[in-house]
Design a protein around this motif. Structure first.
Motif: not given
Lengths: 138, 150
Positions: A6-8, A48-55
């Motif tokens: 997502s991008f904030e 801000v690019q936020e990369t969320y790793d579910e694992v």
């Protein structure tokens, strides 16, 4: 892959970054940031690019766009510079063409006129004839 | 990742701009600030949700006729959680908790099913507050285009 990106869009207010909105589309986030910045209500904006790793249940943040007042000033001064250069180009084209330096006219050597030459010819002829007549009379 | 034509984005930009204008120095506008007369044709792609005291009992107070056709039923007064599955309005309200958590507009797009059609959609959901502290309503909008095969 189980990653959510997502991008904030943040604006800088009272010495801190404030979240304005969240989008899942990079181009829209960049466009939104630029629109907010162009409104001149904030000294700086960023995406801000936020990369969320579910694992791993962790997220990474990375600033992919940031623009400050200095950038805006630079952009304005560059635009002014370009305008001035354009103006100068126009002026140059509107200038009067350079005048050619007038050539120095060298005084021409006067050649003897044809009448003088003819007079000399007649005189030489007369002298020659007189000389022949004199020699014959001897 | 899905590619969106300009039409989906433009509605979201217009709604975000409208929400931004309506803030007028506050953190967010209130529900009374959102006027159908000012949104013209976009109003049919929009919806309004009122919330309970603690962000619960989210109920539709307006649903545009283009985002959920009236012939399918009336959603006014219906809880958001009871929204029909596989509809655009369901997708557009799927991230209510995130907006309540962040207190800022969120825009999401993607593919969804609606009335048997496969759609590419883009939606936005924006918080509203009557006291500028607690989010007590939501303003949203979405539009879409059919995914054509081949």
């Amino acid at each position: 892959m189980s990653q959510a990106v997502s991008f904030e869009v943040d604006t800088y207010q009272n010495n801190k970054w404030v979240l304005e909105c969240v989008l899942d589309d990079k181009d829209m986030a960049l466009s939104t940031a630029k629109r907010l910045y162009d409104s001149k209500r904030f000294p700086a904006v960023r995406v801000v690019q936020e990369t969320y790793d579910e694992v791993s249940n962790s997220s990474r943040e990375r600033v992919i766009f940031e623009s400050t007042v200095a950038d805006r000033d630079n952009r304005v001064s560059q635009q002014k510079k370009a305008t001035v250069a354009k103006k100068q180009n126009v002026d140059r084209s509107e200038r009067q063409p350079l005048r050619k330096r007038p050539k120095k006219v060298e005084p021409t050597k006067k050649s003897p006129s044809i009448w003088v030459m003819a007079l000399w010819f007649v005189a030489i002829l007369a002298v020659g004839t007189s000389a022949l007549v004199y020699l014959r009379s001897l | 990742m899905a590619e969106y034509s300009g039409i989906e984005r433009r509605l979201v930009f217009r709604l975000l701009d409208y929400w931004e204008r309506k803030k007028e120095g506050r953190k967010m506008p209130c529900m009374d600030d959102i006027l159908s007369s000012e949104l013209a044709d976009d109003w049919d792609w929009c919806f309004l949700i009122s919330l309970g005291d603690e962000g619960e009992n989210a109920i539709f107070t307006h649903v545009g006729s283009l985002i959920y056709p009236t012939e399918r039923g009336d959603l006014i007064g219906i809880e958001v959680s009871n929204c029909p599955e596989e509809t655009l309005i369901k997708q557009a309200t799927a991230f209510v908790p995130r907006v309540l958590e962040l207190g800022v507009p969120v825009s999401i797009g993607g593919e969804c099913e609606d009335g048997g059609d496969k759609l590419l959609y883009r939606s936005t959901l924006m918080p509203l507050s009557s006291d500028d502290v607690f989010v007590d309503a939501l303003f949203g909008g979405a539009n879409c285009r059919k995914v054509t095969n081949g």
